[in-house]
Scaffold this active site. Sequence first.
Site, short mmCIF file in Angstrom:
data_model
loop_
_atom_site.label_atom_id
_atom_site.label_comp_id
_atom_site.label_asym_id
_atom_site.label_seq_id
_atom_site.Cartn_x
_atom_site.Cartn_y
_atom_site.Cartn_z
N CYS A 1 -21.87 -32.66 -27.23
CA CYS A 1 -20.99 -32.84 -26.08
C CYS A 1 -21.39 -31.92 -24.94
O CYS A 1 -21.15 -32.22 -23.78
CB CYS A 1 -19.55 -32.56 -26.51
SG CYS A 1 -18.33 -32.70 -25.22
N GLY B 1 -12.12 -29.66 -30.47
CA GLY B 1 -13.50 -30.13 -30.34
C GLY B 1 -13.77 -30.70 -28.96
O GLY B 1 -13.07 -30.37 -27.99
N CYS B 2 -14.76 -31.55 -28.86
CA CYS B 2 -15.16 -32.13 -27.59
C CYS B 2 -14.00 -32.86 -26.92
O CYS B 2 -13.38 -33.74 -27.50
CB CYS B 2 -16.30 -33.11 -27.81
SG CYS B 2 -16.78 -34.02 -26.33
N PHE B 3 -13.71 -32.50 -25.67
CA PHE B 3 -12.54 -33.10 -25.02
C PHE B 3 -12.72 -34.56 -24.67
O PHE B 3 -11.74 -35.27 -24.45
CB PHE B 3 -12.04 -32.29 -23.82
CG PHE B 3 -13.06 -31.87 -22.78
CD1 PHE B 3 -14.28 -32.49 -22.63
CD2 PHE B 3 -12.75 -30.81 -21.92
CE1 PHE B 3 -15.18 -32.10 -21.65
CE2 PHE B 3 -13.64 -30.41 -20.94
CZ PHE B 3 -14.87 -31.05 -20.80
#
Length: 217
Positions: free
Chosen positions: A19, A47-49
Amino acid sequence: MKFIRVSLIVIFLMSLLSCYANTQVESNNNTIYKPSNETKIAYFASGCFWCVEAIFESVKGVEEAVSGYAGGFTKNPTYQTIGTGKTGHSETVAVYYNPKVVSFATLVDVFFGSHDPTTKNGQHPDYGTQYRSIAFYSNDAEKKIIENKIAKLNKEIYNNKIVTEVTKHTKFYKAEEYHQDFEKRNPNQGYVKAVSIPRLNRFKAKFPELLKEEEKY
């Protein structure tokens, strides 16, 4: 040597999917979604937005989800600076929701049900403090809901291994514009295809009763 070469190739490919690997960073824009008088806001990091935003936007009662940064100690963080792990911020999503349709407790269920809360500083394949798990609260009632959920999950599923931080919300910085609705706007991007969409689909399969009608198909 062959094993070493294969390992290096795998590591390289995962880094491309990360990401964090992306195009140039735009300036931080703090123009945020304008809620109605009934709208409330909850904040979660897992985690990854890109992934987290898409998950919450699929939930009934959620009006908007905005990607950004929270939980840190520096002012005006950017995608580049939080990537160093030195700002203290985590990729965070501000969830704008109608409490008459979906409760804060249900959003907490979505949060814990859509990531691994036992993984410290990351969600596969993204690792670093900027990807850590945080459930933010704005008042004592929300804090209690989060803590009760953690106690229940630790007892019934995770055997006291949850590492999610329970943190008082203070300041949210909206991420650069190109991050907003990234998964929806870039369905063929490598990371989105390999990580974001599968994660969203796992959530949908797990919580079909929480989905907006258009997200069921």
